[in-house]
Structure formats: structure tokens, C-alpha cells
Design an enzyme around this catalytic site. Sequence first.
Site, PDB file in Angstrom:
ATOM      1  N   HIS A 135      18.561  70.734  19.205  1.00 55.70           N
ATOM      2  CA  HIS A 135      17.581  69.656  19.198  1.00 55.70           C
ATOM      3  C   HIS A 135      16.351  69.986  20.040  1.00 55.70           C
ATOM      4  CE1 HIS A 135      20.478  67.290  17.058  1.00 55.70           C
ATOM      5  NE2 HIS A 135      21.355  67.344  18.049  1.00 55.70           N
ATOM      6  N   HIS A 180      25.817  72.281   9.407  1.00 54.47           N
ATOM      7  CA  HIS A 180      25.482  71.093  10.186  1.00 54.47           C
ATOM      8  C   HIS A 180      24.274  71.344  11.087  1.00 54.47           C
ATOM      9  CE1 HIS A 180      25.986  67.153  11.897  1.00 54.47           C
ATOM     10  NE2 HIS A 180      25.711  67.706  13.067  1.00 54.47           N
TER      11      HIS A 180
END
Length: 315
Positions: A268, A241
Site C-alpha cells: 500500500h 491479491h
Amino acid sequence: MRTNQQITLKGPTTLRGVGVHSGNPVEITIRPAPANHGVAFLRTGMHTGNDRLIKAHHACVSATELCTVIGDVASGAVATIEHLMSALYGLGVDNALIEIDGPEMPILDGSALPFVKAIDAVGLAQCGAPRRWIKVLRPVRIEVDRAFAELRPIDRGFRLDVEIDFESPVIGRSRKAMDLTAASYRREIAGARTFGMMKDVERYWKAGFALGASLENTVAVGETAVVNPEGLRFADEFVRHKFLDAVGDLALAGLPLQGAYRSYCGGHRMNVGVLTALFSDRANYAIIEAQGSRRESALAEFGVGLGIAAFAGDL
């Protein structure tokens, strides 16, 4: 389908769900877009009555805490774009317009698989224009404490090497490295779901996050085991993921990348940060066009890259 041609969808496709952080219902429609359009989000349903078009580009990123957000709250933003961006990049889609009637993308099952299935259901089409790439020419690297992310030159294609290292014994340390193709993305990455620690739930709720999270869209990690009764889809679903997220964030380069990406304890912020580092110096990269273009051949003789369209938005 020829990979040297820009790709879009054959027709529109609509999905509905709830935002994993907001918990609010949302509807999106992914529409075909013309050559050189890129990927953009059309934010509708705003209190001002005005719609806002936001380019899916690293320069438009306004937040990276637990998800990637483009735009700004005052004039319109879209949060948690990384799973759809990952699906579009993984399937080789260059041009698409995403209409969305709320501030956060639907989480669906927590992976990119529902987006992949929706796109596959309508099919892909060529745009009649040569594809362009961003070719990494010089290594770039960023570091934050023990974490790092880097992009390096590579002869062809796009390779990712993602490593995670969690204190939780349920997750632990693992690594996934792979050349990215549509086939490998569908088979090994698209189905990996987002995950979260049960011990962090109350803290997330107080901060306004994970209000829409459930066992239907998140792998819940307890102290000694995964809470979801069905278990994991892959033995290494956690790192897969993170790989999925990295693909989605790096898609914010605005064009496909030719290079090798490596991260350790990234996320991120690191994914977007390495793009900022790449584009901080024009000598770090070149814009190349699919072979067969006379213009590309002429410019290549003089070492000149093709221009890239300007993207709106502020950091």
C-alpha cells in the site's frame, strides 16, 4: 457498454460484514453518482453526529500500514478501502458514493468478488459525459530498500506487472502481469483473497490489527502449508491479491490511468507513493478526454490538458 462514457451504478446496493482489523460490524451502501463526481465515501454514525464526505484520492490517504486509510480519526476516516476501490476500478466505474456507518470497510470473504457480484446485480449505467484519463507522460519510480514501484508511459490502456518475494516457502516469489480490462479483472483478479502469516497473528493483535480475521476471510499461511481447509483459489493467489490491492490503491489517482505499472515487493505504501511521485510534477502526466470532444481536439492542438476537479483532504 461504451468505454468512452463515464460509468456509474444503475441503483444502490448494500453489503454488511465486519472489519478485518477492527472486528466491528459495518454496513455500506454503494450508490450511483453523477458525471464528474468521482468516488467518495460518506462516513456516517460518528460520535459528533456529523457526517463527513471523503474523496477517494491519494491526497486524502492518512495511513498505509496493512491497509489503506483515507481521512483522519479525529474528523472521520475509512480504513481498508482497497478491495472496494479495486472492484470499482476493475469494472470501469467512474462515479459512486459509498455510505458507510463505521470506520472500516467490511472484509467480506477477503477478496473483491462480493463487491463485484453486488455491483453486477444492480448493473451499470452511463453518466452522459465523456470519460477522462490520466495519461502518464514521463516515467516515475520510487524505491525503499529492495522494493520499488514505477509508472511508465504506454500507448493505450492500463497494464500492471506485480511481483512478490516472501521468505515463506509457502508463498515464495511470483509475478503477475496483465492488461487490465473488466473481463480479465473478473476472471483473474477479483476472487483472490487477502492473506496473513500465522506467526504474525499475536503481533498484529497487540498492535490492534487483524481482530476480525478468520479462515472465512483470510488465507492463513502456516510454516509449511496453507491452513484453510479449502486451500487456495488460484495456484498463485498471493500475487493475484497483491495485484488486486495495487489496482485499488492506484484507483486513488482520481481518474483511470493510461500507463504501465510495475512493482517488486510493493504494498500500500509503495502504491500510493508512486502516485505522489507522479503528481509531484505537472510534466509527468496529462488529463485527456474521450475522443469525440470538440474541446479536447482544440486543446490538444495547443498541447493543453483538460483540468481536473480539486480534491479535498490533507496528507
